[in-house]
Motif scaffolding. Sequence first.
Motif, mmCIF file in Angstrom:
data_model
loop_
_atom_site.group_PDB
_atom_site.id
_atom_site.type_symbol
_atom_site.label_atom_id
_atom_site.label_comp_id
_atom_site.label_asym_id
_atom_site.label_seq_id
_atom_site.Cartn_x
_atom_site.Cartn_y
_atom_site.Cartn_z
ATOM 1 N N MET A 1 -74.793 11.229 9.309
ATOM 2 C CA MET A 1 -75.463 12.437 9.791
ATOM 3 C C MET A 1 -74.603 13.672 9.484
ATOM 4 N N ALA A 2 -75.272 14.787 9.308
ATOM 5 C CA ALA A 2 -74.539 15.997 8.920
ATOM 6 C C ALA A 2 -73.581 16.428 10.015
ATOM 7 N N ARG A 3 -72.451 16.931 9.592
ATOM 8 C CA ARG A 3 -71.457 17.362 10.551
ATOM 9 C C ARG A 3 -71.850 18.691 11.186
ATOM 10 N N TYR A 4 -71.460 18.853 12.442
ATOM 11 C CA TYR A 4 -71.722 20.100 13.169
ATOM 12 C C TYR A 4 -70.991 21.254 12.489
ATOM 13 N N THR A 5 -71.692 22.347 12.280
ATOM 14 C CA THR A 5 -71.026 23.540 11.745
ATOM 15 C C THR A 5 -71.499 24.764 12.509
ATOM 16 N N ILE A 6 -70.697 25.822 12.414
ATOM 17 C CA ILE A 6 -71.097 27.106 12.980
ATOM 18 C C ILE A 6 -71.331 28.061 11.811
ATOM 19 N N GLU A 7 -72.457 28.734 11.862
ATOM 20 C CA GLU A 7 -72.817 29.652 10.778
ATOM 21 C C GLU A 7 -72.130 31.002 10.993
ATOM 22 N N GLY A 8 -71.316 31.406 10.045
ATOM 23 C CA GLY A 8 -70.696 32.729 10.119
ATOM 24 C C GLY A 8 -71.473 33.717 9.270
ATOM 25 N N LEU A 115 -61.182 6.181 22.352
ATOM 26 C CA LEU A 115 -62.403 5.874 23.098
ATOM 27 C C LEU A 115 -63.602 6.421 22.346
ATOM 28 N N GLU A 116 -64.771 5.919 22.711
ATOM 29 C CA GLU A 116 -65.982 6.292 21.990
ATOM 30 C C GLU A 116 -66.862 7.173 22.866
ATOM 31 N N VAL A 117 -67.482 8.156 22.235
ATOM 32 C CA VAL A 117 -68.456 8.978 22.952
ATOM 33 C C VAL A 117 -69.777 8.924 22.192
ATOM 34 N N THR A 118 -70.870 9.125 22.910
ATOM 35 C CA THR A 118 -72.192 9.103 22.278
ATOM 36 C C THR A 118 -72.739 10.518 22.244
ATOM 37 N N ARG A 119 -73.093 10.945 21.040
ATOM 38 C CA ARG A 119 -73.642 12.301 20.891
ATOM 39 C C ARG A 119 -75.107 12.316 21.309
ATOM 40 N N GLU A 120 -75.592 13.520 21.574
ATOM 41 C CA GLU A 120 -76.988 13.740 21.947
ATOM 42 C C GLU A 120 -77.953 13.025 20.999
ATOM 43 N N ASN A 121 -77.626 13.038 19.696
ATOM 44 C CA ASN A 121 -78.524 12.423 18.708
ATOM 45 C C ASN A 121 -78.338 10.912 18.594
ATOM 46 N N GLY A 122 -77.520 10.321 19.495
ATOM 47 C CA GLY A 122 -77.360 8.883 19.506
ATOM 48 C C GLY A 122 -76.175 8.372 18.701
ATOM 49 N N GLU A 171 -65.330 17.239 16.793
ATOM 50 C CA GLU A 171 -65.898 18.126 15.763
ATOM 51 C C GLU A 171 -66.859 19.163 16.307
ATOM 52 N N SER A 172 -66.960 19.280 17.614
ATOM 53 C CA SER A 172 -67.927 20.230 18.185
ATOM 54 C C SER A 172 -67.617 20.417 19.665
ATOM 55 N N PRO A 173 -68.199 21.456 20.265
ATOM 56 C CA PRO A 173 -68.071 21.608 21.723
ATOM 57 C C PRO A 173 -68.599 20.367 22.434
ATOM 58 N N VAL A 206 -57.007 23.001 25.410
ATOM 59 C CA VAL A 206 -57.982 22.780 24.346
ATOM 60 C C VAL A 206 -57.470 23.407 23.053
ATOM 61 N N ASN A 207 -57.177 22.580 22.059
ATOM 62 C CA ASN A 207 -56.702 23.086 20.762
ATOM 63 C C ASN A 207 -57.882 23.198 19.805
ATOM 64 N N VAL A 208 -58.014 24.373 19.189
ATOM 65 C CA VAL A 208 -59.185 24.629 18.341
ATOM 66 C C VAL A 208 -58.748 25.211 16.998
ATOM 67 N N SER A 209 -59.364 24.722 15.926
ATOM 68 C CA SER A 209 -59.220 25.401 14.639
ATOM 69 C C SER A 209 -60.546 25.336 13.910
ATOM 70 N N VAL A 210 -60.705 26.180 12.906
ATOM 71 C CA VAL A 210 -61.931 26.145 12.093
ATOM 72 C C VAL A 210 -61.545 26.120 10.617
ATOM 73 N N ASN A 211 -62.405 25.544 9.809
ATOM 74 C CA ASN A 211 -62.161 25.545 8.364
ATOM 75 C C ASN A 211 -63.489 25.476 7.616
ATOM 76 N N ARG A 212 -63.433 25.839 6.327
ATOM 77 C CA ARG A 212 -64.618 25.710 5.472
ATOM 78 C C ARG A 212 -64.847 24.234 5.159
ATOM 79 N N PRO A 213 -66.095 23.784 5.099
ATOM 80 C CA PRO A 213 -66.359 22.382 4.733
ATOM 81 C C PRO A 213 -65.592 22.023 3.467
#
Length: 484
Positions: A1-8, A115-122, A171-173, A206-213
């Motif tokens: 599935m496509a990775r979460y991104t933020i549109e700038g 540990l594993e987490v389940t995203r909204e999309n399953g 990879e996302s909030p 909370v450590n955060v960074s952003v990068n171009r795909p």
Amino acid sequence: MARYTIEGRTGAWEVVVGLEVHCQVITKSKLFSGASAVFGDSQNCSVSTIDAGYPGMLPVINQYAVEQTVRTGLGINGKINKYSAFDRKNYFYADLPTGYQISQFFHPIVTDGWLEVTRENGEVKKIGIERIHIEQDAGKSIHGQVKGKTFIDLNRAGVTLMEIVTKPEMESPEDAGNFVRKLRAIVRYLGTCDGNMDEGSMRCDVNVSVNRPGDGFGTRVEVKNVNSIRFVKEAVEVEARRQIDAYESGEPVTQETRLFDSDKLETRAMRSKEFAIDYRYFPDPDLVTLVLADDMVARIRDTMPELPDAKKQRFIDEYKLTEYDARQLVSEKEVAEYFETAAKGNDAKKVANWILGDLFALLNSEGKDITESPISAENLGKLVGLIGNNTISGKIAKDVFAIMEKKKKSPEVIVEEQGLKQVSDTGAIEAEIDKVIAANPDKVSEYKGGKDKLLGWFVGQVMAATKGKANPGILNEMLKKKLG
Ligand code: ADP
Ligand code: MG
């Protein structure tokens, strides 16, 4: 599935998050002294000479605190290190009487967990955990009580913390929020931390960074002391946005520590890397290497409770619940217990629906959690039982549920007192049907002329006449017969 991104303004950005979670360990006494670690004593009444940093005092490790950390390590699938060691983290602050905090810098007790987490999309996302180390908490500075003065409360000084450090793999909030929620469920199941974020027994950096795909990691910024799951998600969101804005305006993002303002929804600079504290870590000469006995670790391993993922699988297998429902029900230990109590001898799927639907809606609207539920698990189970054995209809059950909330009585008593029993007596139903048919000859001929939809109208009439108590199955069948 496509990775979460933020549109700038100039295209898409990926987000990377790593968390450092401090959990206060549930123990009676402190990490290196016999003083009480229980919250709520009068100020400075749970302080030993060790916690107060008196010269010449020597720390003695609290074995139970170590066991609790091992338990947590096993709960997050970590490697339990037979050998670990304590180091001094040196800094000056008024609420730190020794001038250093005892921590584990070079050789932590737990490494390589996940540990594993389940995203909204399953989608299931595995998140690596770098380490868990044990450390002491500092005391508390109380400002603003008397103008111009700061008071020091050392009750918290020396209380055991576990610091759980993840890999930069969220990879996302949403991932970050899910991680904290899952971790909190696990420590609560284990009884190693109460997970109460608003009381500060669990807090996150909370450590955060952003990068171009396609690019490597960007510069990391640390947002300190975020104390709710919602704030963790918001902090990731606003900090990522801030960094994107900076990059897109040609400004640099520097490695620094920031604070999250939940009112203004922004992060603010606290200290930059140039002013980063040099903690001069070195092995604490007062403490020997921590060596874990094999039989102690084995004993803890053998007495591990069923954790959320295992419980979820069992709920799916044993009660035939959907993955989604099972996941909701195990997210808190108390909810899972409520469910199992209510499901005993009843239709488990129906019980799950009542809990996740009506009961959660009720608790939400009253701001209560399940342990404060006005309807006990036993009574909810009985209500589902009454529907199952046709004593009441599903529709009447909703009314009974509402009365149960107010009156705190068992559903049987309410059904009895209010005469809500379903009428399954065919004679009684037939009599009502005949009355309705006799009173509405025009509707009957319309129905016979092909207007099938009118059946519902007849059902409604008879239901109204029986105050909703007619057994809907019998009523439907009989009506069809009578109307030909
Ligand atoms: P420090 O001790 O200086 O805080 P660590 O190496 O312990 O540094 O890392 C702290 C946290 O930062 C870890 O949770 C890690 O996952 C996270 N982290 C590292 N690099 C990044 C990055 N590029 N973006 C987001 N988080 C990161
Ligand atoms: Mg750090």
